[in-house]
Design an enzyme around this catalytic site. Structure first.
Site, PDB file in Angstrom:
ATOM      1  N   GLU A  59      41.493  49.179  51.259  1.00 35.34           N
ATOM      2  CA  GLU A  59      42.032  49.137  49.901  1.00 35.34           C
ATOM      3  C   GLU A  59      41.750  47.831  49.170  1.00 35.34           C
ATOM      4  O   GLU A  59      41.683  47.794  47.941  1.00 35.34           O
ATOM      5  CB  GLU A  59      43.539  49.421  49.901  1.00 35.34           C
ATOM      6  CG  GLU A  59      43.911  50.858  50.278  1.00 35.34           C
ATOM      7  CD  GLU A  59      44.025  51.079  51.780  1.00 35.34           C
ATOM      8  OE1 GLU A  59      43.631  50.184  52.560  1.00 35.34           O
ATOM      9  OE2 GLU A  59      44.526  52.157  52.175  1.00 35.34           O
ATOM     10  N   PHE A 121      59.455  55.524  56.366  1.00 35.67           N
ATOM     11  CA  PHE A 121      58.106  55.360  56.904  1.00 35.67           C
ATOM     12  C   PHE A 121      57.146  54.955  55.785  1.00 35.67           C
ATOM     13  O   PHE A 121      57.090  55.586  54.739  1.00 35.67           O
ATOM     14  CB  PHE A 121      57.640  56.673  57.561  1.00 35.67           C
ATOM     15  CG  PHE A 121      56.236  56.582  58.084  1.00 35.67           C
ATOM     16  CD1 PHE A 121      55.904  55.677  59.080  1.00 35.67           C
ATOM     17  CD2 PHE A 121      55.227  57.383  57.554  1.00 35.67           C
ATOM     18  CE1 PHE A 121      54.603  55.573  59.549  1.00 35.67           C
ATOM     19  CE2 PHE A 121      53.922  57.285  58.016  1.00 35.67           C
ATOM     20  CZ  PHE A 121      53.612  56.379  59.019  1.00 35.67           C
ATOM     21  N   GLN A 122      56.404  53.890  56.010  1.00 37.12           N
ATOM     22  CA  GLN A 122      55.428  53.352  55.053  1.00 37.12           C
ATOM     23  C   GLN A 122      56.058  52.985  53.708  1.00 37.12           C
ATOM     24  O   GLN A 122      55.408  53.057  52.673  1.00 37.12           O
ATOM     25  CB  GLN A 122      54.261  54.324  54.861  1.00 37.12           C
ATOM     26  CG  GLN A 122      53.443  54.449  56.144  1.00 37.12           C
ATOM     27  CD  GLN A 122      52.090  55.086  55.940  1.00 37.12           C
ATOM     28  OE1 GLN A 122      51.915  55.947  55.072  1.00 37.12           O
ATOM     29  NE2 GLN A 122      51.121  54.670  56.741  1.00 37.12           N
ATOM     30  N   LYS A 171      56.848  59.744  45.538  1.00 39.07           N
ATOM     31  CA  LYS A 171      56.239  61.039  45.868  1.00 39.07           C
ATOM     32  C   LYS A 171      56.933  62.176  45.128  1.00 39.07           C
ATOM     33  O   LYS A 171      56.286  63.099  44.638  1.00 39.07           O
ATOM     34  CB  LYS A 171      56.297  61.262  47.387  1.00 39.07           C
ATOM     35  CG  LYS A 171      55.389  62.386  47.840  1.00 39.07           C
ATOM     36  CD  LYS A 171      55.249  62.419  49.353  1.00 39.07           C
ATOM     37  CE  LYS A 171      54.291  63.518  49.778  1.00 39.07           C
ATOM     38  NZ  LYS A 171      54.129  63.576  51.241  1.00 39.07           N
ATOM     39  N   MET A 488      30.529  26.153  52.976  1.00 42.12           N
ATOM     40  CA  MET A 488      31.304  25.265  52.109  1.00 42.12           C
ATOM     41  C   MET A 488      32.324  24.472  52.933  1.00 42.12           C
ATOM     42  O   MET A 488      32.561  23.294  52.688  1.00 42.12           O
ATOM     43  CB  MET A 488      32.003  26.079  51.014  1.00 42.12           C
ATOM     44  CG  MET A 488      32.648  25.244  49.944  1.00 42.12           C
ATOM     45  SD  MET A 488      31.473  24.131  49.145  1.00 42.12           S
ATOM     46  CE  MET A 488      30.977  25.104  47.733  1.00 42.12           C
TER      47      MET A 488
HETATM   48  C1  LIG Z   1      39.550  34.913  51.970  1.00 44.07           C
HETATM   49  C2  LIG Z   1      39.159  33.489  52.056  1.00 44.07           C
HETATM   50  N1  LIG Z   1      39.367  32.789  53.175  1.00 44.07           N
HETATM   51  C3  LIG Z   1      38.990  31.490  53.274  1.00 44.07           C
HETATM   52  C4  LIG Z   1      38.392  30.867  52.218  1.00 44.07           C
HETATM   53  C5  LIG Z   1      37.996  29.409  52.311  1.00 44.07           C
HETATM   54  N2  LIG Z   1      36.537  29.285  52.170  1.00 44.07           N
HETATM   55  C6  LIG Z   1      35.937  28.948  51.019  1.00 44.07           C
HETATM   56  S1  LIG Z   1      34.285  28.914  51.119  1.00 44.07           S
HETATM   57  C7  LIG Z   1      34.311  29.299  52.752  1.00 44.07           C
HETATM   58  C8  LIG Z   1      33.049  29.438  53.542  1.00 44.07           C
HETATM   59  C9  LIG Z   1      32.212  30.587  53.115  1.00 44.07           C
HETATM   60  O1  LIG Z   1      31.213  30.785  54.083  1.00 44.07           O
HETATM   61  P1  LIG Z   1      30.045  31.785  53.811  1.00 44.07           P
HETATM   62  O2  LIG Z   1      30.586  33.093  53.373  1.00 44.07           O
HETATM   63  O3  LIG Z   1      29.133  31.812  54.988  1.00 44.07           O
HETATM   64  O4  LIG Z   1      29.313  31.153  52.545  1.00 44.07           O
HETATM   65  P2  LIG Z   1      28.530  29.749  52.468  1.00 44.07           P
HETATM   66  O5  LIG Z   1      29.478  28.715  52.021  1.00 44.07           O
HETATM   67  O6  LIG Z   1      27.980  29.468  53.832  1.00 44.07           O
HETATM   68  O7  LIG Z   1      27.460  29.997  51.452  1.00 44.07           O
HETATM   69  C10 LIG Z   1      35.626  29.451  53.198  1.00 44.07           C
HETATM   70  C11 LIG Z   1      36.016  29.775  54.582  1.00 44.07           C
HETATM   71  C12 LIG Z   1      38.225  31.630  51.046  1.00 44.07           C
HETATM   72  N3  LIG Z   1      37.708  31.107  49.938  1.00 44.07           N
HETATM   73  N4  LIG Z   1      38.580  32.927  50.995  1.00 44.07           N
END
Ligand SMILES: Cc1ncc(C[n+]2csc(CCOP(=O)(O)OP(=O)(O)O)c2C)c(N)n1
Ligand SMILES: [Mg+2]
Lengths: 586, 215
Positions: A59, A121-122, A171, A488
């Site tokens: 979802e 439930f749910q 529902k 990042m």
């Molecule tokens: C749902 C979620 N969890 C954690 C983060 C923190 N976060 C920001 S960028 C990143 C790394 C992303 O890695 P990747 O998808 O391999 O992209 P890259 O930076 O290597 O291009 C993380 C963990 C986030 N933005 N969103």
């Protein structure tokens, strides 16, 4: 199968039928959803209505699809889920839409009104849970309240500053009947916001500030496209010869190739843009909210500049940055008022000065370096852009990014000429956004070339939607920028945590095999010379295609502003970046 | 500093949660909040007193307007307004009270001075009801405590506020129906536009000394 009358006239329908009839009346042609017990009556009634249902795999994907649909088309995106876990799975997607002011309507099934509050439930209190991440939400317990709630939801989602609205329908409300008349369910005209204010005295003050400014800059935000004010902003900038800097979500609202376009501002913005903002004597903020990603340290932000803030949401005024003039209202209307009152200006000295300050920042850019045999993410993104441009598809390409380094490189190296050509999660920065949002974008704009640009990490968060791509026969192109890291995070650890790469190396499956397992063709690309040809092949195949671009592992996004630093204190690509040893410039 | 907002909101389930949740999200402490019916059907009136930064008023008001259920918001700090609070107070008056058998009459006297009313008499306690500004209520509490009595229970409603005079027309226009005479919304010449004329205010008896203590 005869469908009950909708539109004119009154008919007696079940609540479930009313849901679809009202959606149809609102012009909805596609919804994204996933069934379950508490929403089964609605799914049962679907066959009677000319609405396409896209079955998602999670979802969260449904909410992102509705979001991508809305961002790409400007129309309201609709998603559906059952009660309990179905509803809670929507939450990340709703918050993503909320932070970027995207109009979506989410419909959730709820347990019967008789057992509400009994931990049935749910059963989950989804209106309680989504209270702070929706613009508004409804709990509907009677069939006769469904149509008015849905119609009001569409109005709220799109009015003023757009945002997500959730309708939770029990529902029993879906199962019981009520008389339905689309027109009669219309909401009252939206009350004009009592705090909207772009009165003649503030307009006069704004004109005086613009008149006396020598170093003005327009800060172009998401609000430009939300308001449909692109033409007005161009006319304004040209008439006043004011250079334009964009936020991440503002990209595309002002053409990248326009001589007055400076580029992106902020944490990974171009250095000359950030320097220019620090030097400016007037900032004209158009539909942007001075987010911390664009201001850096507020205490040192644009201290020499007066500020004019044109914004539809009064609560944004003076929230982060104290402004001198606030024009609270719809940007397009405000600019239509303002522009005829301003005499044309011809002085281009300030623009020339900014352009001159680009200096070596542009020359040292990785994109201008000779091919050293390595593949950089910047190259891949730049080549996807060049390929679209060469094929004359630039105006018909939508890039949907995930979150991370690749997202910033996309913003830097893909030049967006048209509004709604970049779909990206800015405010919440939701990894896993790209693939489902691209499904939404492609559903809304089937004739456009839709590209997913995702990291190896984020792609794995919602990769299950590959199956949706196939089931829905959507020709989406997927570019995974595979650097073997949560890039990042790794870059921050490199810069601020002494290269302690804690939990940032990430293992991935063979993405091409994964695609093939779904019946999607794919290719590994590790050399720059192979990029363009492969991209053309994928784009013209009329089928979905997945690329695993094996890029340089420890590349960084530059320039960069460290958290807490001021806008002009950017960190540039290291002079002796080991990655570039083989490609010295000059 | 303390800010006082009067909000007219739709009278629907969950509206109070929305307002309360907004303050929680802004990390602002609500000092008091009163809700009740207003002159309009289906519209509740809230008086919200909160402790926030001096410049926060605009943002709070604008944020309240972001709730779809908000009809009108007014900040009443800097305007002439009547601010009142209702207090019920139970005082122990048994044989061990400071003045023994004279205790009751002393409490009656104090109540009289503060225009509080005795609303319940029991063998061991007296209940007072008082309406006034917060400082007046705190004054009574202080006097009773300093006289050596034990206060068993205090229940305060929190403040209610209403602007004096001219404000009414603006509310009506916000609600979509303005009085006939008031054609352009902000008609300062209209009859409703009185700032200090108490004659125009309909005050129940309890509010006799409205001049006395304004906060
Ligand atoms: C749902 C979620 N969890 C954690 C983060 C923190 N976060 C920001 S960028 C990143 C790394 C992303 O890695 P990747 O998808 O391999 O992209 P890259 O930076 O290597 O291009 C993380 C963990 C986030 N933005 N969103
Ligand atoms: Mg990565």
């Amino acid at each position: 199968m005869s469908r009950p009358e909708s539109g004119a006239g009154t008919t007696v329908l079940t609540g479930a039928e009313i849901v679809w009839a009202t959606l149809e009346g609102e012009g909805v042609r596609e919804v994204f959803g996933y069934p379950g017990g508490a929403i089964l009556p609605i799914y049962d009634a679907l066959r009677k209505f000319p609405i396409r249902h896209v079955l998602v795999r999670h979802e969260q994907g449904a909410a992102h699809m509705a979001d991508g649909y809305a961002r790409a088309s400007g129309r309201v995106g609709v998603c559906m889920a059952t009660s309990g876990p179905g509803a809670t799975n929507l939450v990340t997607g709703i918050a993503t839409a909320m932070l970027d002011s995207v109009p979506i309507v989410c419909i959730t099934g709820q347990v019967s009104s008789k057992v509400l509050g009994s931990d049935a439930f749910q059963e989950v209190d989804i209106t309680g849970i989504t209270l702070p991440i929706t613009k508004h939400n409804f709990l509907v317990t009677r069939a006769e309240d469904i149509a008015p709630a849905i119609r009001q939801a569409f109005q709220i989602a799109t009015c003023g500053r757009p945002g997500p609205v959730l309708i939770d329908i029990t529902k029993d409300a879906q199962q019981s009947t009520a008389s339905f008349e689309f027109a009669a369910a219309a909401p009252c005209a939206a009350r004009p916001h009592p705090m909207l204010r772009a009165d003649s005295s503030s307009i006069r003050e704004a004109i005086a500030l613009i008149h006396s400014a020598e170093r003005p800059i327009v800060l172009a935000g998401h609000g430009i496209t939300q308001s449909g004010a692109e033409a007005q902003v161009i006319a304004f900038a040209e008439s006043q010869q004011i250079p334009v800097a964009s936020t991440l979500l503002g990209l595309g609202s002002f053409p990248a190739a326009h001589p007055l376009n400076l580029g992106m501002m902020g944490m990974h913005g171009e250095s000359w843009v950030n320097h220019a903002i620090q030097e400016a004597d007037l900032l004209l903020a158009f539909g942007m909210r001075f987010d911390d990603r664009v201001t850096g340290n507020l205490a040192h932000y644009a201290q020499n500049a007066k500020k004019i803030h044109v914004e539809i949401d009064p609560s944004e005024i003076n929230k982060n940055v104290r402004v001198d003039v606030a024009l609270i209202g719809d940007l397009r209307g405000v600019l239509d008022t303002l522009l005829p009152l301003l005499p044309k200006r011809t002085d281009t000295g300030w623009l020339r000065k900014i352009n001159a300050s680009k200096g070596t920042a542009a020359v040292r850019d990785i994109i201008n370096l000779p091919d050293n045999g390595h593949l950089y993410a910047a190259h891949v993104i730049h080549d996807i852009w060049r390929e679209a441009q060469a094929a004359g598809r630039e105006q018909d390409t939508i890039i949907v990014t995930d979150v991370g380094q690749h997202q910033m490189w996309e913003a830097q190296y893909f030049k967006h000429e048209t509004p709604r050509s970049l779909v990206t999660s800015g405010g919440l920065g939701t990894m896993g956004f790209a693939l489902p949002a691209a499904i939404g974008a492609k559903t809304a704009c089937p004739h456009k070339d839709v590209w997913v640009i995702a990291g190896d990490g984020g792609f794995q968060m919602t990769a299950a939607e590959l199956s949706t791509v196939v089931q829905e026969k959507l020709a989406i192109n997927i570019a995974i920028i595979n650097n073997g890291y949560l890039g990042m995070v790794r870059q921050w650890q490199e810069t601020f945590y002494e290269k302690n790469y804690s939990a940032s190396p990430i293992l991935s499956p063979d993405f091409v095999k994964l695609a093939e397992a779904h019946g999607i063709a794919g290719a590994h690309i590790a050399k720059r010379k192979d990029v363009t040809l492969a991209v053309t092949k994928a784009r013209t195949s009329g089928q979905p295609f997945l690329f695993n671009f094996q890029v340089e592992k420890e590349d960084g996004v530059y320039p960069m502003i460290a958290p807490g630093a001021a806008l002009h204190e950017m960190v540039h690509r290291p002079e002796r970046d080991p990655l570039l040893e083989t490609a010295e410039d000059e | 500093m303390l800010h006082t907002f009067v909000a007219l909101v739709e009278d629907k389930p969950g509206v109070l949660t929305r307002v309360a949740s907004l303050f929680r999200r802004l990390n602002i402490n609500i000092v008091s909040l009163t809700v009740g019916e207003s002159e309009r059907p289906d519209t509740s009136r809230m008086t919200i007193v909160c402790d926030a930064h001096e410049h926060a008023a605009h943002r709070i008001r604008a944020s309240l307007y972001k709730l779809e259920t908000t009809v009108h918001v007014d900040e009443v700090d800097r305007s002439a307004a009547v601010v009142r609070e209702l207090c019920l107070m139970k005082i122990a008056v048994g044989p061990d009270s400071p003045n023994g058998s004279h205790s009751r009459s002393q409490i009656f006297e104090l109540a009289n001075v503060f225009r509080a009313r005795v609303v319940d008499l029991a063998p061991e306690s007296i209940m007072l009801e008082m309406t006034g500004s917060s400082s007046k209520i705190e004054g009574l509490v202080q006097v009773i405590t300093e006289s050596g009595y034990t206060i068993l229970e205090v229940s305060r409603t929190g403040r209610m506020a209403m602007r004096r005079g001219h404000h009414t027309s603006r509310v009506l226009s916000a609600l979509g129906s303005r009085p006939k005479a008031d054609g352009n919304g902000d008609n300062h010449g209209s009859k409703l536009d009185f700032h200090d004329n108490l004659g125009d205010e309909i005050l129940p008896n309890e509010f006799e000394n409205v001049h006395e203590e304004e906060i």
